[in-house]
Design an enzyme around this catalytic site. Structure first.
Site, PDB file in Angstrom:
ATOM      1  CB  SER A   1      84.525  25.079   8.600  1.00  6.84           C
ATOM      2  OG  SER A   1      84.768  24.497   7.336  1.00  6.84           O
TER       3      SER A   1
ATOM      4  N   GLY B   1      89.548  14.369   7.125  1.00  2.98           N
ATOM      5  CA  GLY B   1      90.784  15.137   7.153  1.00  2.98           C
ATOM      6  C   GLY B   1      90.881  16.055   8.349  1.00  2.98           C
TER       7      GLY B   1
ATOM      8  CB  SER C   1      94.431  25.885   4.873  1.00  9.24           C
ATOM      9  OG  SER C   1      93.077  25.446   4.942  1.00  9.24           O
ATOM     10  CD  GLN C   2      91.222  20.020   6.911  1.00 11.38           C
ATOM     11  OE1 GLN C   2      91.800  18.930   7.017  1.00 11.38           O
ATOM     12  NE2 GLN C   2      89.967  20.112   6.514  1.00 11.38           N
TER      13      GLN C   2
ATOM     14  CD  GLU D   1      85.100  23.082   2.448  1.00 12.68           C
ATOM     15  OE1 GLU D   1      84.061  23.757   2.546  1.00 12.68           O
ATOM     16  OE2 GLU D   1      85.616  22.468   3.386  1.00 12.68           O
TER      17      GLU D   1
ATOM     18  NE  ARG E   1      88.501  16.175  -3.120  1.00 10.45           N
ATOM     19  CZ  ARG E   1      88.066  17.189  -2.393  1.00 10.45           C
ATOM     20  NH1 ARG E   1      88.881  17.818  -1.574  1.00 10.45           N
ATOM     21  NH2 ARG E   1      86.821  17.600  -2.492  1.00 10.45           N
TER      22      ARG E   1
END
Length: 431
Positions: A30, A98, A172-173, A314, A341
């Site tokens: 990150s 992503g 949130s990305q 995560e 997922r």
């Protein structure tokens, strides 16, 4: 060769007793990804010390190079970036990353020329419409069909910016991707999230790093983030160890009743360490910060719990694996994984004998005796980590593919096996 091009079957090693090891992890994925983007948009040179070298990060660096940024990764421990005018034409292959897919389109809007994005067929089903709509509202011209990849950003060298509303509940990305490039927008940006709650820790990391680079950021209002226009200045970034990548190693101490030390664990961090350690403590772990790093000791058992994981999404697969060997049922909610997922995690744990049900944003896990079987990782490194944790106490847990762990930790199989066999682990060779 891309990490997903060859599958590597692997049988998870079983521990013969309590694990005792010292692990040095590579840099945070990150932090490395955000530092790369900020360096590309900063005046002058920037350095990244102890960055992560993994497939997602290589793709991010490659995308920035394609748009003209000088990125030198010759020295594994010290990368050098020099900003240059962003330009097209360029083609960026995101594969399954992503972060690349969501961080670089806003940067491409600042380029002079066309920048085309595409990737693995699986990422073409991931929703990009919220980001595409937001960028178009800010003045970026984008050609895309159905709100997914492939898409082409038709940059003119500048972005108007302004106020935009977005539903970032899918990731949130989507917010971070707008904020990271916003100092270069003519009017900066004000991003308003509307919709279901979005996990905040990684947005908080984005804000923290923007401020460290010299940006003016206001996040005082709930679900609203404002970045002022201005120029960032190149700086030296010290990349922290990847604390989310530490989760399977911490879990190893818990399920075997051993002790694992993660070297270099920072006493203060923008990563969501506090929430993570709080959950692990409730599950029976005994974490302690020492001068050398964080020591996790197992208490001899793993406890079931009800927990909100919206701040540590995560870690969900490994926490679910811990719940599957716990002494009581667990309800994990706010997992933020998405239906595909969640379904893959449920299927994988069920194949090992676990009693697991999933819903729109959660898992209910009722422990029962587990058995060896093939666990399908679906090219997801976190699912592979979960299977490895269960394999510590359950024999013959076979992963259909462990090569997917190269996404964030290429040395994972070797590092994990060395730890189980009683040796201390070095850096994972990579986040």
């Amino acid at each position: 060769m891309p990490y997903g091009s060859v599958h590597l079957p692997w049988t998870a090693p079983t521990a013969s007793g309590p694990i005792r090891a010292v692990i040095r992890l590579p840099g945070s994925k990150s932090m490395t990804a955000r530092a790369l983007v900020l360096a590309a948009l900063s005046l002058g040179a920037s350095t990244l010390r102890a960055p992560l070298r993994a497939r997602d990060i290589e793709l991010m660096a490659g995308g920035l190079r394609a748009m003209g940024t000088h990125v030198s990764t010759v020295d594994d421990n010290l990368w050098l970036l020099r900003s240059r005018p962003l330009r097209g034409p360029a083609r960026i292959d995101v594969e399954t990353a992503g972060t690349v897919m969501r961080f670089l389109p806003a940067v491409a809007g600042l380029a002079d020329g066309e920048v085309t994005f595409d990737g693995d067929p699986r990422v073409r089903s991931r929703p990009m419409a919220p980001l595409i709509g937001a960028l178009c509202a800010l003045g970026v011209r984008i050609d895309a069909t159905g709100g997914t990849l492939p898409m082409t950003v038709r940059g003119i060298g500048r972005v108007r910016g302004g106020t935009v509303t977005i539903d970032a509940s899918a990731s949130s990305q989507l917010v971070s991707g707008l904020l990271l490039a916003a100092t270069e927008f003519d009017r900066g940006v004000v991003v308003r999230h509307v919709g279901p709650p979005v996990p905040k820790p990684h947005i908080a990391l984005t804000v923290h790093m923007l401020r460290a680079a010299g940006a003016g950021v206001d996040d005082s209002r709930p679900d609203v983030w404002a970045v002022e226009p201005g120029r960032l200045t190149g700086r030296a970034w010290d990349i922290e160890p990847d604390l989310s990548g530490a989760v399977p190693f911490l879990a190893a101490a818990m399920v075997t009743g051993g002790a694992v030390t993660i070297e270099g664990w920072p006493p203060a961090t923008g990563q969501p360490a506090g929430h993570l350690l709080g959950v692990l403590r409730r599950m029976g772990g005994e974490p302690a910060l020492t001068p050398r790093g964080l020591v996790m000791r197992g208490s001899g058992g793993v406890h079931g719990l009800t927990a909100d994981l919206s701040g540590v999404t995560e870690a969900t697969p490994v926490l679910a694996a811990l719940a599957a060997v716990a002494d009581a049922p667990s309800h994990l909610y706010g997992v933020g994984l998405g239906p595909d997922r969640i379904a893959a995690l449920v299927t994988g744990l069920t194949a090992l004998g676990a009693d697991v049900t999933g819903d729109a944003d959660g898992l209910r896990i009722r422990p029962r005796p587990l058995r060896g079987a093939t666990f399908r990782t679906h090219d997801d490194h976190r699912l592979a980590h979960a299977a490895a944790v269960i394999g510590l106490t359950v024999g013959d847990v076979r992963l259909d593919d462990v090569a997917c762990t190269a996404k964030t930790l290429p040395g994972f199989p070797r590092l994990w096996s060395t730890m189980v066999q009683g040796g201390n682990g070095g850096t994972g060779g990579t986040d």
